[in-house]
Design a protein around this motif. Structure first.
Motif, short mmCIF file in Angstrom:
data_model
loop_
_atom_site.label_atom_id
_atom_site.label_comp_id
_atom_site.label_asym_id
_atom_site.label_seq_id
_atom_site.Cartn_x
_atom_site.Cartn_y
_atom_site.Cartn_z
N MET A 1 66.05 24.54 7.62
CA MET A 1 64.40 24.92 7.53
C MET A 1 64.38 24.77 9.08
N ARG A 2 63.81 25.76 10.02
CA ARG A 2 63.89 25.18 11.44
C ARG A 2 62.58 24.73 11.74
N CYS A 3 62.37 23.97 12.82
CA CYS A 3 60.61 23.49 12.79
C CYS A 3 60.50 24.99 14.26
N PRO A 4 59.37 25.40 14.19
CA PRO A 4 58.96 26.39 15.32
C PRO A 4 58.54 25.77 15.93
N PHE A 5 58.20 24.06 16.08
CA PHE A 5 58.06 24.21 17.64
C PHE A 5 58.71 24.31 18.06
N CYS A 6 59.72 23.42 17.83
CA CYS A 6 61.17 22.78 18.31
C CYS A 6 62.30 23.13 18.38
N GLY A 7 62.43 23.60 17.01
CA GLY A 7 64.02 24.93 16.69
C GLY A 7 64.65 23.96 15.72
N TYR A 8 64.06 22.18 15.90
CA TYR A 8 65.22 21.28 15.08
C TYR A 8 65.14 21.81 13.49
N SER A 9 66.49 21.84 13.39
CA SER A 9 66.71 21.97 11.67
C SER A 9 67.02 20.84 10.95
N GLN A 10 66.03 19.47 10.74
CA GLN A 10 66.44 18.38 10.10
C GLN A 10 64.09 18.15 9.67
N ASP A 11 64.02 18.11 8.69
CA ASP A 11 62.72 18.28 8.66
C ASP A 11 62.35 17.24 7.28
N LYS A 12 61.27 16.92 7.35
CA LYS A 12 61.43 16.31 5.79
C LYS A 12 60.09 17.34 4.79
N VAL A 13 59.85 17.18 3.48
CA VAL A 13 58.45 18.32 2.75
C VAL A 13 57.38 17.10 2.63
N VAL A 14 56.69 16.86 2.82
CA VAL A 14 55.60 16.41 3.00
C VAL A 14 54.65 16.45 1.61
N ASP A 15 54.28 17.81 1.62
CA ASP A 15 54.10 18.23 0.10
C ASP A 15 53.94 19.08 -0.34
N SER A 16 53.94 19.92 -2.43
CA SER A 16 54.63 21.02 -2.27
C SER A 16 53.53 21.49 -3.25
N ARG A 17 53.07 22.65 -3.70
CA ARG A 17 52.34 23.01 -5.17
C ARG A 17 52.44 24.26 -4.99
N GLU A 18 52.76 24.77 -6.03
CA GLU A 18 52.76 26.29 -6.32
C GLU A 18 51.46 26.50 -6.50
N SER A 19 51.94 27.82 -5.75
CA SER A 19 51.02 29.36 -5.86
C SER A 19 49.46 29.60 -6.26
N LYS A 20 48.25 29.74 -6.33
CA LYS A 20 47.39 30.14 -7.10
C LYS A 20 48.37 31.20 -8.17
N GLU A 30 57.35 18.22 7.43
CA GLU A 30 57.41 17.98 9.10
C GLU A 30 58.67 17.77 9.63
N CYS A 31 58.11 17.68 10.71
CA CYS A 31 59.61 18.41 12.43
C CYS A 31 60.35 16.50 11.95
N GLU A 32 61.63 16.32 12.21
CA GLU A 32 61.78 14.83 11.86
C GLU A 32 62.54 14.55 13.74
N ARG A 33 62.10 15.44 14.51
CA ARG A 33 62.09 15.36 15.94
C ARG A 33 60.46 15.34 16.36
N CYS A 34 60.22 16.08 16.64
CA CYS A 34 58.76 16.49 17.33
C CYS A 34 57.74 16.15 16.14
N ASN A 35 57.23 15.34 15.04
CA ASN A 35 56.93 15.15 14.22
C ASN A 35 55.24 15.49 13.64
N LYS A 36 55.94 16.78 13.95
CA LYS A 36 54.37 18.42 14.23
C LYS A 36 55.06 18.93 12.79
N ARG A 37 53.83 19.63 12.10
CA ARG A 37 53.66 19.81 10.28
C ARG A 37 53.93 21.41 10.83
N PHE A 38 54.18 22.47 9.69
CA PHE A 38 53.92 23.62 9.29
C PHE A 38 54.63 23.64 8.09
N THR A 39 54.12 24.56 7.56
CA THR A 39 53.98 25.43 5.95
C THR A 39 54.90 26.35 5.57
#
Length: 160
Positions: A1-20, A30-39
């Motif tokens: 998965m590429r970070c939508p902010f910086c394009g880096y391909s390494q991230d870690k999953v912070v939270d995971s849940r099933e949809s309703k 969370e991107c491991e380069r810029c530390n921004k979070r995305f869903t």
């Protein structure tokens, strides 16, 4: 998965849940380069990959059916199951890469025959006889003549 902010391909999953509706999984990353979070959302790919038969019917692509045909063709031949698995993987990738999510059995058969021809000529002839539905010995003979007249490199790979 590429970070939508910086394009880096390494991230870690912070939270995971099933949809309703329980039809997807929502993941906070969370991107491991810029530390921004995305869903991101993950869904099961429900549209099957299809093959179009010679008579126009459509069937789901079946890895086991392809492997079974290859195993019959390669019976008592010096071809490892790992090589056959690789051929099946290649056939599946060919279908998956199709923009329409389908390929004709003709296209798949030709792909497999070309690979078998380079691996083992006896397995190739066996596969071709079923795939091309040889009706008599003359069709075998024609195929053998074409095979023997092809490059000498191919003939040295295996014996007839």
């Amino acid at each position: 998965m590429r970070c939508p902010f910086c394009g880096y391909s390494q991230d870690k999953v912070v939270d995971s849940r099933e949809s309703k509706e329980a039809d997807s999984i929502r993941r906070r990353r969370e991107c491991e380069r810029c530390n921004k979070r995305f869903t991101t959302y993950e869904r099961i790919d429900e549209i099957p990959y299809m093959v179009v038969k010679k008579d126009g019917r459509r069937e789901k692509f079946d890895r086991q059916k392809v492997l079974s045909g290859l195993l019959h063709s390669c019976q008592k031949r010096p071809i490892s199951t790992a090589k056959l698995q690789q051929l099946v993987d290649e056939a599946e990738a060919y279908v998956v890469d199709s923009p329409d999510r389908e390929r004709t059995t003709t296209e798949l058969g030709e792909l497999l025959m070309n690979r078998l021809r380079d691996m083992d000529t006896v397995a190739y002839i066996r596969f071709a006889s079923v795939y091309r539905d040889f009706k008599d010995v003359r069709e075998f003979e024609t195929e053998l003549r074409e095979l023997l007249s092809s490059s000498p490199r191919r003939r040295s790979h295996s014996s007839l």
